[in-house]
Design a protein around this motif. Sequence first.
Motif, short mmCIF file in Angstrom:
data_model
loop_
_atom_site.label_atom_id
_atom_site.label_comp_id
_atom_site.label_asym_id
_atom_site.label_seq_id
_atom_site.Cartn_x
_atom_site.Cartn_y
_atom_site.Cartn_z
N GLU A 111 -26.15 11.05 -39.90
CA GLU A 111 -25.81 12.01 -38.74
C GLU A 111 -25.23 11.35 -37.69
OE1 GLU A 111 -29.07 15.52 -39.98
OE2 GLU A 111 -29.42 14.03 -38.50
N GLU A 112 -26.05 10.09 -37.17
CA GLU A 112 -25.39 9.68 -36.00
C GLU A 112 -23.89 8.92 -36.10
OE1 GLU A 112 -26.66 5.20 -34.65
OE2 GLU A 112 -28.48 6.62 -34.43
N THR A 113 -23.79 8.64 -37.38
CA THR A 113 -22.41 7.91 -37.78
C THR A 113 -21.09 9.08 -37.58
OG1 THR A 113 -23.43 6.24 -39.13
CG2 THR A 113 -20.98 6.52 -39.22
N VAL A 114 -21.65 10.10 -38.35
CA VAL A 114 -20.84 11.33 -38.27
C VAL A 114 -20.57 11.98 -36.92
CG1 VAL A 114 -20.19 13.76 -39.25
CG2 VAL A 114 -21.34 11.84 -40.97
N HIS B 286 -44.67 7.96 -51.89
CA HIS B 286 -44.18 9.14 -51.09
C HIS B 286 -43.95 8.83 -49.87
CE1 HIS B 286 -43.62 13.19 -49.80
NE2 HIS B 286 -44.62 13.14 -48.92
N LYS B 287 -44.99 7.84 -49.20
CA LYS B 287 -44.56 7.81 -47.84
C LYS B 287 -43.42 6.67 -47.49
CE LYS B 287 -47.19 5.25 -44.07
NZ LYS B 287 -48.26 4.23 -43.61
N PHE B 288 -43.44 5.72 -48.35
CA PHE B 288 -42.11 5.05 -48.35
C PHE B 288 -40.89 5.70 -48.49
CE2 PHE B 288 -38.81 2.32 -50.62
CZ PHE B 288 -38.67 1.54 -49.65
N LEU B 289 -40.81 6.37 -49.62
CA LEU B 289 -39.54 7.44 -49.70
C LEU B 289 -39.12 8.43 -48.63
CD1 LEU B 289 -39.92 7.91 -53.79
CD2 LEU B 289 -38.32 6.44 -52.36
N LYS B 290 -40.27 8.99 -47.77
CA LYS B 290 -40.06 9.70 -47.01
C LYS B 290 -39.55 9.04 -45.59
CE LYS B 290 -42.52 13.02 -43.79
NZ LYS B 290 -43.74 13.89 -43.54
N GLU B 291 -39.99 7.77 -45.43
CA GLU B 291 -39.31 6.86 -44.48
C GLU B 291 -38.06 6.76 -44.57
OE1 GLU B 291 -39.53 4.03 -41.06
OE2 GLU B 291 -41.05 5.35 -41.70
N VAL B 292 -37.49 6.45 -45.99
CA VAL B 292 -36.28 5.78 -46.34
C VAL B 292 -35.32 7.27 -46.16
CG1 VAL B 292 -34.68 5.41 -48.21
CG2 VAL B 292 -36.85 4.21 -48.05
N GLY B 293 -35.92 8.38 -46.57
CA GLY B 293 -35.19 9.62 -46.21
C GLY B 293 -34.79 9.90 -44.99
N VAL B 294 -35.92 10.07 -44.05
CA VAL B 294 -35.64 10.36 -42.67
C VAL B 294 -34.91 9.17 -42.21
CG1 VAL B 294 -36.86 10.62 -40.51
CG2 VAL B 294 -37.91 11.57 -42.81
N THR B 295 -35.16 8.31 -42.17
CA THR B 295 -34.22 7.30 -41.44
C THR B 295 -32.93 7.10 -41.89
OG1 THR B 295 -34.81 5.46 -42.66
CG2 THR B 295 -36.04 5.54 -40.56
N SER B 296 -32.49 7.25 -43.08
CA SER B 296 -31.13 7.33 -43.77
C SER B 296 -30.47 8.63 -43.26
CB SER B 296 -31.25 7.46 -45.05
OG SER B 296 -31.84 6.06 -45.62
N GLN B 297 -31.02 9.71 -43.23
CA GLN B 297 -30.46 10.79 -42.86
C GLN B 297 -30.11 10.79 -41.24
OE1 GLN B 297 -32.58 14.61 -43.64
NE2 GLN B 297 -31.14 15.64 -42.23
N ARG B 298 -30.97 10.31 -40.56
CA ARG B 298 -30.77 10.23 -38.96
C ARG B 298 -29.46 9.06 -38.72
NH1 ARG B 298 -36.68 8.89 -37.22
NH2 ARG B 298 -37.42 11.16 -37.07
N LYS B 299 -29.30 7.99 -39.54
CA LYS B 299 -28.09 6.95 -39.50
C LYS B 299 -27.00 7.79 -39.84
CE LYS B 299 -29.96 3.31 -38.01
NZ LYS B 299 -29.61 2.62 -36.48
#
Length: 63
Positions: free
Chosen positions: A26-29, A11-24
């Motif tokens: 959003e930043e790109t868009v 869960h901790k790993f997948l949360k990190e993946v999800g949060v950082t991926s969403q930020r990237k």
Amino acid sequence: MSEDAFNMSIHKFLKEVGVTSQRKIEETVRKGQVDGKTLKVRMTLTAEGIGLNHVVDGEIELP
């Protein structure tokens, strides 16, 4: 390792993946680096030494 500790670690790993991926994404868009109404995305999960290779393709609708 207990089953609960194993699940929490995943869960901790997948949360990190999800949060950082969403930020990237959003930043790109926000920087205007994406044209069109959808963004085609692909997430690849690999694990060293065991041959795990899982790919998820998708599309994100843009504002």
